[in-house]
Design a protein around this motif. Structure first.
Motif, mmCIF file in Angstrom:
data_model
loop_
_atom_site.group_PDB
_atom_site.id
_atom_site.type_symbol
_atom_site.label_atom_id
_atom_site.label_comp_id
_atom_site.label_asym_id
_atom_site.label_seq_id
_atom_site.Cartn_x
_atom_site.Cartn_y
_atom_site.Cartn_z
ATOM 1 N N UNK B 12 0.806 -1.222 0.000
ATOM 2 C CA UNK B 12 0.000 0.000 0.000
ATOM 3 C C UNK B 12 0.839 1.272 0.000
ATOM 4 N N UNK B 25 1.614 9.035 10.226
ATOM 5 C CA UNK B 25 0.278 9.519 9.854
ATOM 6 C C UNK B 25 0.265 11.041 9.751
ATOM 7 N N UNK B 26 0.846 11.699 10.739
ATOM 8 C CA UNK B 26 0.869 13.170 10.723
ATOM 9 C C UNK B 26 1.703 13.695 9.567
ATOM 10 N N UNK B 28 1.859 12.488 6.731
ATOM 11 C CA UNK B 28 1.174 12.216 5.466
ATOM 12 C C UNK B 28 1.767 11.055 4.676
ATOM 13 N N UNK B 32 -5.595 7.453 6.279
ATOM 14 C CA UNK B 32 -6.503 6.539 6.980
ATOM 15 C C UNK B 32 -6.922 5.351 6.099
ATOM 16 N N UNK B 33 -6.993 5.563 4.764
ATOM 17 C CA UNK B 33 -7.343 4.444 3.879
ATOM 18 C C UNK B 33 -6.265 3.357 3.948
ATOM 19 N N UNK B 35 -4.184 2.824 6.371
ATOM 20 C CA UNK B 35 -4.236 2.192 7.692
ATOM 21 C C UNK B 35 -5.321 1.111 7.707
ATOM 22 N N UNK B 36 -6.488 1.455 7.184
ATOM 23 C CA UNK B 36 -7.608 0.501 7.202
ATOM 24 C C UNK B 36 -7.258 -0.747 6.390
ATOM 25 N N UNK B 37 -6.676 -0.554 5.217
ATOM 26 C CA UNK B 37 -6.315 -1.707 4.382
ATOM 27 C C UNK B 37 -5.213 -2.547 5.019
ATOM 28 N N UNK B 39 -4.553 -2.771 8.238
ATOM 29 C CA UNK B 39 -5.154 -3.453 9.397
ATOM 30 C C UNK B 39 -5.923 -4.688 8.939
ATOM 31 N N UNK B 55 -5.917 1.417 16.789
ATOM 32 C CA UNK B 55 -5.704 2.190 15.559
ATOM 33 C C UNK B 55 -5.514 3.671 15.922
ATOM 34 N N UNK B 56 -4.360 3.941 16.454
ATOM 35 C CA UNK B 56 -4.020 5.321 16.836
ATOM 36 C C UNK B 56 -2.650 5.655 16.242
#
Lengths: 527, 76
Positions: B12, B25-26, B28, B32-33, B35-37, B39, B55-56
């Motif tokens: 990804x 994450x901060x 960039x 979030x997409x 992260x979701x994939x 996970x 998920x933080x």
């Protein structure tokens, strides 16, 4: 109580003096007292709603703490992993019930105050009775902000991502902390608790840096935002058919800058006040107009709100039982795009709520859906964009720069179109303005005397040029990783103080003040 | 295990493998997409359940933090 008012400055000075005079372990009591005075005076009455949220938040936290302790004890008695899972699920269910009740109560209050006025015609149509009493409902100061802040604490406590507070007054201070209670940023409990409980000694540099940031915020608010606001209000306030498309386009660009200067100005002032107490608030803006995509724009604009929705709506939905089931069902469908179905649903949910959080009109709802759709489409089309980019002649340093500019301009255009929607008084007006961009643009209007007939004279426009250039220069320096205050501190005293006095004088002389030296209300205060 | 986690991550976002900071994450690097994939794939691959509480940003600050999270969940 506005930040730029005599009463606020007096409150700040007294709080500052007491804060550093009392024993360090008592400092947070001074902040609590100041916060309650600020809130009480601002509200003009007893802060019943804030207290209700404070009490329920505190109570819910204590319940979570107790059940977590009970769960740990119960898990110790378990003999295998399966039994532990069952115990965990049972306790989670109990906690979830209480959390749902808590949220229903507090979100219910928020929805009631936010939507009571617009619900009047609906209720009257349904019941056939007069519901005029609802028109008198006034939204409590900062309720949109402190409600979400409170929810973040309760969810984090349930997720064991923050320690549960056993002192009610500290929970109250977290919610009512006066620099951020009315417009954010959205604080997280663990970060604030650590700072409230810390012992802060007086620091001349800390005080100076705080005041510098406050004055810089006042500069953005009074010299830029309120000046731009005069033109924007006039243009958007007249009959759509009588204004040319180019004037509307100009007003919308200025509105984009006004909103940014107003809100980031407020955040600078709030952060500056807080910095004088040694308490650092989270960043809420990172130069959004340098963003190369809409997703990046929203990672740079109102950062703490975006993080709130991501953590407590997006991830909560995607990781929920429903989200997981949907994810599994869609994963292998639609040529592999199915795996993006749940993230897209989460995104649409986040943006729908972001829209209705910002305003209570259909325009805001559409504004949210518009951004949700753009984010979702970019997610699906990302591989396509990448393959197209490979074919474009954007190689080399200059090519990359041009490509970056094109992407930034595309982002500005998307934000521009969205801002027409929320600045217009109605959908009909927004439609007429969009039409004017196509049917009667009349670029010449920008160079004619018409431009100075909307409240801003020639000298105002001439003043805006250097002022906006100063703002751009500071933003560009920050974008390169420079801290302007630190850079200034390293310059000779003459240059340093010339800059300080220059900004202060500009605020005093060229700021837009009302009749009694009050400023216009901050724009985000009404959200 | 580490190799497999890195493979999933690189599927990804290859940039995540060379990232040396501590706020992916901060900064960039991952959104979030992603992260979701990630996970979802980690859950399938290691038969674990990654709750929303994990998920933080802290657990996705860099590739080492993600490996540590999976290790922790496997040991639970």
């Amino acid at each position: 109580m506005q930040f730029i008012s005599y009463s606020f400055v007096i409150l700040w000075m007294i709080t500052f003096a007491l804060y550093y005079l009392v024993p360090k372990r008592m400092q947070w009591y001074v902040l609590l007292a100041a916060s309650l005075i600020f809130y009480g005076v601002g509200l003009g009455g007893f802060p019943l709603n804030l207290l209700l949220t404070g009490v329920t938040t505190y109570g819910c936290g204590i319940y979570i703490k107790k059940t977590l302790e009970q769960e740990k004890e119960a898990r110790k008695q378990c003999v295998d992993r399966e039994q532990k899972k069952t115990v965990k699920a049972a306790f989670q269910k109990r906690r979830k019930r209480v959390q749902i009740l808590y949220m229903a109560f507090n979100l219910g209050l928020l929805v009631f105050y936010k939507y009571a006025v617009i619900a009047v015609p609906v209720i009257e149509t349904l019941t056939g009775r007069h519901a005029g009493f609802l028109e008198k409902v006034i939204m409590p100061l900062g309720i949109s902000f402190y409600t979400l802040t409170a929810i973040s604490y309760v969810v984090d406590a349930g997720r064991e991502n923050c320690e549960v507070e056993t002192d009610f007054l500290k929970v109250l201070l977290f919610l009512a902390y006066f620099p951020s209670v009315t417009q954010g940023p959205f604080n997280r409990f663990s970060r604030m608790k650590e700072q409230f409980e810390g012992e802060h000694g007086f620091s001349y540099d800390g005080m100076l840096r705080g005041i510098q940031r406050f004055v810089w915020g006042a500069f953005k608010k009074l010299v830029i935002a309120d000046r731009l606001g005069i033109f924007v209000d006039r243009v958007y306030g007249v009959e759509a058919a009588s204004v040319s498309g180019s004037i509307y386009a100009c007003a919308t660009v200025l509105y984009m800058l006004q909103l940014y200067a107003d809100f980031s100005g407020y955040i600078d002032m709030a952060s500056g006040v807080s910095e004088t107490f040694g308490i650092i608030l989270p960043d809420n803006f990172r130069r959004p107009y340098f963003a190369k995509s809409v997703a990046e724009f929203w990672r740079r604009w109102h950062i703490t709100l975006g993080a709130w929705f991501k953590d407590y709506v997006m991830f909560s939905f995607v990781m929920s039982g429903t989200g997981r089931r949907l994810g599994k069902a869609c994963k292998n469908k639609w040529n592999g795009y199915g795996r993006q179905a749940v993230p897209i649903m989460g995104t649409m949910l986040v943006w729908f709520f972001t829209g209705i959080w910002h305003g209570r009109t259909v325009s805001y709802m559409l504004w949210g859906i518009y951004y949700g759709l753009i984010m979702s489409v970019s997610l699906v089309l990302e591989p396509f964009y990448e393959s197209r980019k490979e074919r474009l002649p954007v190689k080399g340093k200059h090519g990359e720069r041009i490509w970056t500019f094109i992407r930034m301009a595309r982002t500005w255009l998307i934000v521009f179109l969205a801002d027409v929607l929320i600045r217009s008084g109605s959908l009909a007006q927004a439609g007429a303005i969009y039409t004017s961009f196509v049917t009667r643009l009349h670029i010449g209007s920008l160079l004619s005397s018409e431009i100075t007939s909307y409240g801003l004279g020639r000298y105002d426009f001439l003043l805006l040029i250097p002022v906006l250039l100063i703002w751009l220069a500071v933003s560009a320096a920050e974008e390169r990783g420079l801290d302007v205050r630190t850079v200034l501190a390293g310059r000779p005293a003459v240059i340093r103080w010339a800059c300080y006095y220059g900004i202060v004088l500009m605020v005093l002389i060229t700021g837009i003040y009302g009749g009694s030296y009050d400023t216009a209300a901050f724009m985000y205060q009404s959200f | 295990m580490q190799e497999r986690i890195l493979e999933i991550l690189s599927e990804y976002c290859e940039e995540a493998l060379t990232y040396n900071g501590d706020s992916m994450m901060e900064d960039g690097i991952i959104d979030s997409f992603t992260v979701i994939n990630v996970v979802s794939d980690l859950e399938d691959e290691f038969d674990i359940e990654i709750d929303a509480k994990y998920v933080i940003a802290e657990n996705f600050r860099n590739k080492e933090a993600i490996i540590a999270l999976v290790q922790k969940l496997l040991e639970e």
